[in-house]
Design an enzyme around this catalytic site. Structure first.
Site, PDB file in Angstrom:
ATOM      1  CB  ALA A   1      -0.804  -0.253   1.569  1.00  0.00           C
TER       2      ALA A   1
ATOM      3  CD  GLU B   1       0.773   2.034   3.393  1.00  0.00           C
ATOM      4  OE1 GLU B   1       1.369   3.297   3.212  1.00  0.00           O
ATOM      5  OE2 GLU B   1       1.558   1.307   3.309  1.00  0.00           O
TER       6      GLU B   1
HETATM    7  N1  TRP Z   1       5.746   3.497   1.222  1.00  0.00           N
HETATM    8  C1  TRP Z   1       4.857   2.489   0.716  1.00  0.00           C
HETATM    9  C2  TRP Z   1       4.852   1.538   2.325  1.00  0.00           C
HETATM   10  O1  TRP Z   1       5.943   1.107   2.603  1.00  0.00           O
HETATM   11  C3  TRP Z   1       5.781   1.008   0.153  1.00  0.00           C
HETATM   12  C4  TRP Z   1       5.830   1.493  -1.321  1.00  0.00           C
HETATM   13  C5  TRP Z   1       4.061   1.704  -1.987  1.00  0.00           C
HETATM   14  C6  TRP Z   1       6.369   1.091  -2.678  1.00  0.00           C
HETATM   15  N2  TRP Z   1       4.359   0.979  -3.523  1.00  0.00           N
HETATM   16  C7  TRP Z   1       6.214   1.112  -3.088  1.00  0.00           C
HETATM   17  C8  TRP Z   1       7.969   1.458  -2.766  1.00  0.00           C
HETATM   18  C9  TRP Z   1       5.946   1.682  -5.153  1.00  0.00           C
HETATM   19  C10 TRP Z   1       8.337   1.222  -3.491  1.00  0.00           C
HETATM   20  C11 TRP Z   1       7.869   1.687  -5.140  1.00  0.00           C
HETATM   21  O2  TRP Z   1       4.291   1.812   2.596  1.00  0.00           O
HETATM   22 ZN    ZN Z   2       5.370   1.774   5.138  1.00  0.00          ZN
END
Ligand code: TRP
Ligand code: ZN
Length: 881
Positions: free
Chosen positions: A269, A305
């Site tokens: 997510a 999230e």
């Molecule tokens: N920031 C997201 C999380 O950890 C991770 C994530 C979602 C992500 N989609 C992505 C990382 C695509 C790299 C590429 O909750």
């Molecule tokens: Zn995260």
């Protein structure tokens, strides 16, 4: 041919941006093949940047149709714009605007980064570097801007239009079949948090009032007809919002919070500001389609999230090297949330299982890297168990090291000092150094050195002097690029148990008062000796309680001590660990002896019996204790020349022996924990189901005929997916007609339910028998299979590569070849998912010589391909190094 990899990016090369972008005004007209994007950027030189530097905006596969500086058109053919860059050599040295128009083809975007289509909806994924696939930008997390987004689309195709922040205006476009909405996000944010969604989606709505009395509208958008399946996610969201207020004093900061579930998503997510986008597997649940584990996963990911709103969004990362600043901390927060909502001990055991299964092999192989890496070639390959899960362990250790009060004060300081900024690990640690008045220089090595430390402990009891000496040592093996390791600060939680099972008060001149009081001893040099006084009889040492540090512990403990820990330890985690250690010792011995099916020590069987006898005290914990170490747990202990067939044989033999020897007790449990009443996903009910399914697995292992009978009845009569899948998993281990009938029935029942069909693929991919290879190949040709969908690909190929040790690591190399074929094919359309799949090879050098030869041949065959993505080339190069 040597694969082409992107150039190496170094943390030490960090420079602040030369320009800042204060506001971004976007006008996006959604269309399947020609989405028009107009971006108006308000840019100014950064006082902290290099004066007069050229402006270099990032792009990725972009097509520009118009570029204007301060309203004056520039010719896009002039050579300053390419699909991946827009360069203005001499930009104004005062504030100016840049207007850029790009045209995108979302329907052709198979990488699922940037703007793409999932089902009938438009959605975006911008982390880490996806915004540059929408428009040219300073696509780095330390450029914070206020975004206003006008989204326009056909009314019938996309009645729902969502963006970051609050909705300002919406309406029809006169004289057309189109409509629009304008979203404004007042919080400056990096481009990776930008998002928009358009589509014909169903939704559920709710509301939440923050502690200070501000109302927030909550919405969860899902595929039409699936609205009822979003109820649990909504409940988890409200509980997360309350928890962050209660435990961290953090309130939500916009009028709306929306979540959208899509079925094509590369990861779990994404925490886009005010508009989280989810893999629908972490939103949708009903008792008939989702297991207890699925419900727990939804709760965790929803919380994760949501918690990013403060740890990630309000305070973001200065650069991608600081990824753990938001991810490790946010995983720590979601783990704590689930611990508070469920059972702390059971959650800790589950988290440690994950760490050992996913992070330990990473840390001991060719892909090992620091929690904060110093270099990368492809940032997408650093969303790893090390950054996420070990990153969370480091926060947990920090809390233990400085104490709960100083940790809480440090967090408050962090929010106070760095709100609205793009921060670093140094910024973060400075808050805790100030709050605790401790020097964290040595502690910081957890961020700077890779590898899992080995802690070895020996103890000696002197009856005459009534003293116990505990000798502790630490060492860390070299990892790629780091041959010398300096000692870590390792908090070791320790307790002493007397022969009646009572706790012994800790007294020692070698330890600090705080250590004796908390029971946490700090090992910060290579060696330490602690002498405990007034120990009246030989005690049992309970070390690394609650897994107080992410280390491997080596401590000679015989069956008697382990059984005493199982029976008496006040630390639930170490009761579980005692059985894991005991079983691992037995299994490693069995494999090493060359007689994997030799008779089993009856004391171990008796121990398992005692777990069944006490199961009613905590069924969920009992289920965890009953779960034998996995094949990979055993392989990790053996560490080299691994023969997965021997490991499977030993483990299977142990499972069968227990199932047969304890048949009466298991049968009793199986009958006693029969489902009564309506399904509830709560932890207690889930624990009862887990225990019963564990009993079923043992019974089926011990007596095939009995297992077949029970599992068939359970499968047919199941009223929820946990029981149905538990039965299906038991049947899957039993070759024969019943299994095939079950698989047919399963498919027919759930044919139009993608998330359940994923389970159906996984069930078959993980059957530990030679025929599975052909079965998997056959399934790849099944009408329901598609490499275009990441969940489906992971369900079949990912599960085969990581969940079927004997077949992925087949001695004939056919398992390796199959996975490499898929990686090569998938790389052309979705490099991120292909690279992740390839990382299943990270343990290849721990296998026995014939398997290593086969694995290397498969990897070299991939290397010989002439068009590999940067993502795959990066993993491949490091894996082969
Ligand atoms: N920031 C997201 C999380 O950890 C991770 C994530 C979602 C992500 N989609 C992505 C990382 C695509 C790299 C590429 O909750
Ligand atoms: Zn995260």
């Amino acid at each position: 041919m040597r694969p082409e990899t992107g150039h190496l990016i170094r943390l030490s090369d960090y420079l602040p941006p030369d320009y800042l972008i204060d506001t971004v005004d976007l006008d996006i007209k959604l269309d399947r093949h020609a989405t028009h994007v107009r971006a108006l950027l308000a840019i100014r030189p950064n006082p902290k940047g290099r004066a007069g530097a050229p402006l270099r905006l990032d792009g990725d596969e972009l097509k520009a149709t118009r570029i204007a500086l301060n309203g004056i058109d520039l010719q896009p053919t002039a050579g300053f714009v390419t699909p991946d860059q827009l360069v203005i050599e001499k930009p104004p040295q005062e504030p100016f605007t840049l207007q850029v128009e790009t045209v995108l083809d979302p329907a052709a975007n198979t990488k699922f980064t940037g703007l793409y289509r999932s089902g009938s909806a438009y959605c975006t994924q911008c982390e880490a570097e996806g915004f540059r696939r929408i428009t040219y930008f300073l696509d780095r997390p330390d450029v914070l801007s206020v975004y206003t987004t006008r989204i326009e689309a056909d009314k019938a195709e996309a009645p729902v239009l969502l963006g970051n922040g609050n909705r300002q205006v919406s309406g029809d476009v006169p004289g057309t079949s189109r409509h629009f909405a304008v979203w404004h996000d007042p919080h400056p944010k990096p481009s990776y948090l930008f998002a928009l969604v358009g589509g014909d989606l169903g939704h559920v709505r709710d509301s939440y009032t923050t502690k200070s009395g501000t109302p927030v509208e909550l919405g969860i958008y899902v595929e039409k007809g699936k609205e009822a399946r979003a109820a649990y996610a909504m409940d988890a969201l409200k509980r997360s919002m309350r928890w962050d207020e209660d435990m961290f004093g953090r309130e939500y900061d916009l009028d709306v919070f929306n979540i959208v579930a899509v079925s094509d998503f590369n990861m779990g997510a994404m925490e886009n500001k005010g508009l989280n986008v989810f893999n629908d597997k972490y939103v949708l649940a009903s008792s008939e389609t989702a297991t207890d584990a699925d419900y727990a996963g939804i709760e965790t990911v929803i919380a994760h999230e949501y918690f990013h709103n403060w740890t990630g969004n309000r305070i973001t990362c200065r650069d991608w090297f600081q990824l753990c600043l938001k991810e490790g901390l946010t995983v720590f927060r979601d783990q704590e949330f689930s611990s508070d909502e469920r059972s702390r001990t059971v959650k800790r055991i589950a988290d440690v299982r994950t760490l050992r299964a996913a992070q330990f092999p990473e840390d001991s192989g060719p892909l090992a890297h620091n929690v904060r890496p110093d270099t990368y070639r492809e940032i997408n390959n650093f969303y790893t168990a090390t950054v996420y899960n070990k990153g969370a362990e480091v926060i947990r250790m920090l809390k233990r090291f400085i104490g709960d009060k100083a940790f809480a004060d440090g967090m408050a300081l962090y929010f106070e000092r760095f709100d609205g900024t793009a921060a670093t690990v140094e910024n973060f640690l400075s808050c805790f150094a100030d709050a605790s008045q401790r020097d964290l220089t040595q502690f910081k090595r957890w961020y700077e050195q890779a590898g899992t430390p080995l802690v070895s402990a020996t103890s000696a009891y002197d009856a005459a002097a009534q003293t116990l000496t505990v000798d502790l040592k630490q060492s860390t093996a070299p990892t790629p690029g780091q041959s010398e390791k300096k000692p870590f600060v390792i908090p070791l939680s320790l307790g002493l148990i007397d022969h009646n099972g009572g706790a012994i008060a800790l007294a020692s001149e070698d330890a600090e008062a705080a250590e004796l009081q908390s029971g946490t001893f700090i090992l910060k040099s290579p060696e330490r000796r602690i002498t405990f006084r007034n120990v009246a009889s030989k005690p049992v040492v309970s070390l690394l309680r609650n897994f107080s540090a992410p280390v491997r512990l080596q401590m000679a403990a015989g069956p008697e001590e382990l059984l005493a820990l199982l029976a008496h330890d006040s630390d639930g985690f170490n009761r579980w660990q005692a059985v894991q250690t005991y079983a691992t010792d037995l299994l490693v011995q069995a494999v090493r002896s060359g007689e994997p099916t030799a008779p089993i020590d009856p004391r171990f069987i008796a121990a398992m019996d005692s777990v069944l006898v006490r199961a009613h005290e905590d069924p969920a914990l009992a289920a965890q204790i009953l779960a034998l170490p996995s094949e990979t747990d055993i392989a990790r202990e053996i560490a080299k020349d691994i023969d997965p067939d021997a490991i499977f044989a030993a483990r299977d033999h142990l499972q069968c022996t227990i199932g047969l020897a304890l048949q009466p007790a298991l049968t009793k449990i199986y009958a006693q924990y029969t489902e009564t009443g309506a399904y509830s996903p709560d932890a207690l009910s889930a624990g009862r189901r887990a225990l019963r399914n564990s009993a079923l697995a043992y019974l089926a292992a011990g007596d095939k005929a009995l297992g077949l009978e029970l599992a068939k009845a359970q499968f047919d009569g199941a009223t929820n997916m946990t029981n149905r899948l538990g039965a299906a998993a038991a049947l899957a281990t039993l070759p024969g007609a019943a299994r095939e009938t079950m698989l047919k029935d399963f498919y027919a029942r759930f044919a139009d339910d993608a998330l359940v069909i994923d389970k159906w693929f996984t069930l078959q991919a993980t059957i530990p028998e030679a025929e599975t290879l052909e079965r998997v190949k056959g399934l790849m040709a099944h009408e329901a299979f598609s490499l275009a969908n990441p969940n489906r690909t992971r369900a079949l190929i990912g599960a085969f590569a990581t969940g079927n040790q004997t077949q992925f690591h087949r001695a004939d190399g056919a398992g390796y070849e199959l996975v490499i074929d898929v990686v090569a094919r998938l790389d052309a359309t979705n490099p991120q998912v292909a690279a992740r799949m390839l990382s299943a090879f990270r343990t290849w050098r721990t296998m026995d010589a014939p398997r290593q030869t086969k694995a290397e041949a498969a990897l070299l065959r991939l290397k010989a391909k002439d068009k590999l993505s940067n993502d795959v080339a990066d993993i491949l190069t490091r894996t082969l190094a």
